[in-house]
Structure formats: structure tokens, C-alpha cells
Design an enzyme around this catalytic site. Structure first.
Site, PDB file in Angstrom:
ATOM      1  N   GLY A  28     -11.124   5.052  -5.340  1.00 30.41           N
ATOM      2  CA  GLY A  28      -9.834   4.955  -6.637  1.00 30.41           C
ATOM      3  C   GLY A  28     -10.660   4.995  -7.546  1.00 30.41           C
ATOM      4  O   GLY A  28     -11.555   4.778  -7.941  1.00 30.41           O
ATOM      5  N   MET A  29      -9.399   5.049  -8.513  1.00 32.29           N
ATOM      6  CA  MET A  29      -9.954   4.714 -10.296  1.00 32.29           C
ATOM      7  C   MET A  29     -10.635   3.219 -11.034  1.00 32.29           C
ATOM      8  O   MET A  29     -11.526   3.420 -11.136  1.00 32.29           O
ATOM      9  CB  MET A  29      -8.635   4.982 -10.523  1.00 32.29           C
ATOM     10  CG  MET A  29      -8.671   5.232 -11.988  1.00 32.29           C
ATOM     11  SD  MET A  29      -7.756   5.882 -13.548  1.00 32.29           S
ATOM     12  CE  MET A  29      -6.312   4.572 -12.882  1.00 32.29           C
ATOM     13  N   LEU A  30      -9.910   2.592  -9.884  1.00 32.91           N
ATOM     14  CA  LEU A  30     -10.572   1.022 -10.203  1.00 32.91           C
ATOM     15  C   LEU A  30     -11.496   0.699  -8.753  1.00 32.91           C
ATOM     16  O   LEU A  30     -12.245   0.027  -9.033  1.00 32.91           O
ATOM     17  CB  LEU A  30      -9.448  -0.231  -9.171  1.00 32.91           C
ATOM     18  CG  LEU A  30      -9.677  -1.355  -9.620  1.00 32.91           C
ATOM     19  CD1 LEU A  30     -10.336  -2.263 -11.067  1.00 32.91           C
ATOM     20  CD2 LEU A  30      -8.611  -2.076  -9.148  1.00 32.91           C
ATOM     21  N   ASP A  54     -10.490   3.148   7.856  1.00 34.22           N
ATOM     22  CA  ASP A  54      -8.580   3.368   8.034  1.00 34.22           C
ATOM     23  C   ASP A  54      -8.787   1.720   8.031  1.00 34.22           C
ATOM     24  O   ASP A  54      -8.828   0.914   8.728  1.00 34.22           O
ATOM     25  CB  ASP A  54      -8.818   3.754   9.394  1.00 34.22           C
ATOM     26  CG  ASP A  54      -7.361   3.410   8.881  1.00 34.22           C
ATOM     27  OD1 ASP A  54      -6.591   2.987   8.540  1.00 34.22           O
ATOM     28  OD2 ASP A  54      -6.980   4.374  10.373  1.00 34.22           O
ATOM     29  N   ALA A  76      -4.785   1.076  -0.879  1.00 39.13           N
ATOM     30  CA  ALA A  76      -3.536   0.985  -1.624  1.00 39.13           C
ATOM     31  C   ALA A  76      -2.695   2.277  -1.393  1.00 39.13           C
ATOM     32  O   ALA A  76      -3.141   3.971  -1.781  1.00 39.13           O
ATOM     33  CB  ALA A  76      -2.624   1.029  -2.365  1.00 39.13           C
ATOM     34  N   THR A  78      -0.579   3.989  -2.894  1.00 43.73           N
ATOM     35  CA  THR A  78      -0.173   4.260  -4.769  1.00 43.73           C
ATOM     36  C   THR A  78       1.045   5.217  -5.045  1.00 43.73           C
ATOM     37  O   THR A  78       1.312   4.891  -5.915  1.00 43.73           O
ATOM     38  CB  THR A  78      -1.419   3.949  -5.735  1.00 43.73           C
ATOM     39  OG1 THR A  78      -2.064   5.265  -5.319  1.00 43.73           O
ATOM     40  CG2 THR A  78      -2.434   2.789  -5.202  1.00 43.73           C
ATOM     41  N   TYR A 141       7.311   1.017  -2.520  1.00 41.07           N
ATOM     42  CA  TYR A 141       6.107  -0.011  -3.260  1.00 41.07           C
ATOM     43  C   TYR A 141       5.833  -0.785  -3.029  1.00 41.07           C
ATOM     44  O   TYR A 141       5.355  -1.511  -2.584  1.00 41.07           O
ATOM     45  CB  TYR A 141       5.931   0.937  -4.020  1.00 41.07           C
ATOM     46  CG  TYR A 141       4.266   0.678  -4.397  1.00 41.07           C
ATOM     47  CD1 TYR A 141       3.442   0.721  -4.125  1.00 41.07           C
ATOM     48  CD2 TYR A 141       4.544   0.555  -6.394  1.00 41.07           C
ATOM     49  CE1 TYR A 141       1.742   0.835  -4.604  1.00 41.07           C
ATOM     50  CE2 TYR A 141       2.954  -0.052  -6.708  1.00 41.07           C
ATOM     51  CZ  TYR A 141       1.929   0.099  -6.173  1.00 41.07           C
ATOM     52  OH  TYR A 141       0.305  -0.143  -6.364  1.00 41.07           O
ATOM     53  N   LYS A 145       3.876  -3.659  -1.054  1.00 45.03           N
ATOM     54  CA  LYS A 145       3.137  -3.805  -1.740  1.00 45.03           C
ATOM     55  C   LYS A 145       3.483  -6.755  -1.864  1.00 45.03           C
ATOM     56  O   LYS A 145       2.181  -6.918  -1.483  1.00 45.03           O
ATOM     57  CB  LYS A 145       2.799  -4.315  -3.241  1.00 45.03           C
ATOM     58  CG  LYS A 145       2.284  -2.610  -3.641  1.00 45.03           C
ATOM     59  CD  LYS A 145       0.635  -2.789  -2.771  1.00 45.03           C
ATOM     60  CE  LYS A 145      -0.137  -3.252  -3.557  1.00 45.03           C
ATOM     61  NZ  LYS A 145      -1.774  -3.194  -3.739  1.00 45.03           N
TER      62      LYS A 145
END
Length: 299
Positions: A28-30, A54, A76, A78, A141, A145
Site C-alpha cells: 500500500g501507499m504507507l 492473509d 486494512a 480502507t 470503517y 478500526k
């Protein structure tokens, strides 16, 4: 547009050298930026993308983190709007997955960093949310979280929960890329001005995570967002200027863009816990955007 190296907010801490870091959600981006920061700090990094692990599979998670010194959970669900119709599936990833990683990290003797979100709050505040503010999520969401946070606190005593918001980066779709594209295509834009938050570069958040661990920050909850605040409208104007666009931008309200999941009107997070731990927060959002803009918009 230049893609020259962009300085991080603070140089990565050298004490990461030799540590074994397991990063879930590494595609992912992060996750992508965290891998870059860790490798620059000479850490031993094990990147685990969705196809590699997984997080809802507890035995697989236990095997994956064995031998780790630090586990960072960037995995996550998202898709905020999709979570409204698929809350059980989002819960599996955001809560069950976090619980599995927390148990596995504790068994391995590793420190767990759980990435969380401003959506655990109701967005109705008028002053920055403190780290200890009671959770009050208003979306699927946010609920999933929040459940992930509770699981981590219960299962992994040596944890760092790092909440963030309004993320953007070079390695994935994000608000700045979308607005720059629309600004180049349209004669004018209308952008929400009644949602306020802290645009945060994933490179800066990755750097903060490494600095928190290197500092031996006490177990607890921290806020990983830029300093200052702006609206989506204010951020858009800055984005278009960075892209060299003069497209007119008009402020509008959230009522003009109704979505399945409610968006927090106020997503400003306080940084008192970082100060108490002796860790410098990320700098002002506008200055950090100026540092990131060329790389992000070219990504």
C-alpha cells in the site's frame, strides 16, 4: 515535473539498523514508504503484501512474525464507503486481523505498531482530539478500526497505536492526484470547505513510526498527522498551485457530496503524547506538502 529526492521531516533514526521489521500491507501507499524509510535506516525488513499474508489467518500470521523485533500493521480495509455495505468483511481485516497480529507479536516478543485512523472519533469536536478522547465512531470503517484498537490493547501490551488522517503519497491513488487531474480537465472545481483536517504525507508518517520505535516510546496511543489544519478546499488550492494550474476553485458544503459513509467534519488530532515521549511531531501540513508535491504528483 522533477522527481528529485525529497527530504524527510526528520532523518530516520540509525538505531533501526539490524532490527527485524515485519510490515503487513507492504504494497500500500504507507507500506511502500515505510519500506523505503526502513531500508534507508539499514533495518532488516520483511515486506508482506496482501498476496503474501492473509491477516485473518491466525496460524499464518503467527508463522510470519516469528523472529520479528517490530511488527507494523499497515494492512486494512480502507474502502470507507464499501465498508458500510460490507462491515463483517471490514471487521475481519481491521479487527480480527489486528487481533491476530497482536497475539502473534506478543508470542514473538515483538513490539506491535498498529496504524489507526481519525474515523474512530465522531468528528464533532472543535479542538484537536487528545489521544485519550473516548472513541465514538459513526461509520462502519470507524467501528472496525476502533475494534482493532481495542484488540491490540487487550492482546499486545507492548503496542504503539498510531492514528493518522488525510493520507497522500506517491505510491497509490490519493486526493492530491485526483484534484490535480480534475483541475487539468475541468473549467472550475467545487470542493468541500466544511471538513477540516491535517493532510499527511505517507513518507512523513513512515518516518514518524521509525522514530517512535527508535525512541523507545512508552506503549500507548499516538497521533501521526501533520501539524496545523486546513479544509479540503484549502488543500485543493495548494495542490493546484503546486501543479501550476489556475483552475478556479469554489467552496461548497458536504451536503453537495453525499456519500454512503459519513465523513468527520473535524479530523484534527493533537500531538501531546508525542511531545511527552520526546518525539517531534510531523511539521506543518502546508510546508510538508510543498516538500512532497513534486514527488506525489509525479507518482
Amino acid at each position: 515535473m522533477s522527481t528529485a529526492a525529497v527530504p524527510a521531516a526528520v532523518d530516520p533514526a540509525p538505531s533501526s539498523a539490524g532490527e527485524r521489521w515485519v510490515v503487513t500491507g507492504a504494497g500500500g501507499m504507507l507500506g511502500h514508504d515505510l519500506l523505503d524509510v526502513l531500508r534507508a535506516a539499514d533495518a532488516d525488513v520483511v515486506p508482506l503484501r496482501r498476496t503474501d499474508l492473509d491477516v485473518t489467518d491466525a496460524p499464518a500470521v503467527a508463522a510470519a512474525v516469528r523472529g520479528a523485533d517490530v511488527v507494523v500493521n499497515c494492512a486494512a480495509w480502507t474502502a470507507v464507503d464499501d465498508a458500510e455495505a460490507h462491515e463483517p468483511e471490514a471487521f475481519d481485516v481491521n479487527a480480527v486481523g489486528a487481533a491476530n497480529l497482536a497475539r502473534a507479536a506478543r508470542a514473538a516478543g515483538a513490539r506491535l505498531v498498529q496504524v489507526s485512523t481519525d474515523y474512530v472519533f465522531d468528528g464533532r469536536a472543535s479542538a484537536p482530539y487528545a489521544e485519550g478522547t473516548p472513541l465514538a465512531p459513526v461509520s462502519a470503517y470507524g467501528r472496525t478500526k476502533a475494534a482493532g484498537e481495542w484488540a491490540v490493547r487487550a492482546e499486545a501490551p507492548d503496542h504503539l497505536i498510531v492514528r493518522t488522517a488525510w493520507l497522500y503519497g506517491a505510491h497509490g491513488g490519493c486526493f492530491p492526484k485526483t484534484m490535480a487531474r480534475l483541475g487539468a480537465q475541468k473549467d472550475r472545481l467545487a470542493v468541500v470547505d466544511d471538513q477540516v483536517g491535517q493532510p499527511t504525507w505517507t513518507r512523513d508518517l513512515a518516518d514518524l513510526v521509525v522514530r517512535l520505535v527508535a525512541a523507545g516510546a512508552p506503549a500507548g496511543t499516538y497521533h501521526g498527522t501533520s501539524s496545523g489544519q486546513t479544509s479540503w478546499y484549502g488543500f485543493t488550492r495548494r495542490i493546484l498551485a503546486s501543479a501550476g494550474l489556475t483552475t478556479p476553485v469554489e467552496p461548497t458544503t458536504s451536503d453537495a457530496f453525499v456519500r454512503p459513509a459519513p465523513r468527520p467534519a473535524y479530523s484534527v488530532l493533537g500531538h501531546d503524547a508525542l511531545h511527552a515521549a520526546g518525539v517531534e511531531p510531523i511539521g506543518d501540513w502546508a510546508a510538508r506538502w510543498d516538500a512532497a508535491a513534486a514527488e506525489v504528483l509525479a507518482g
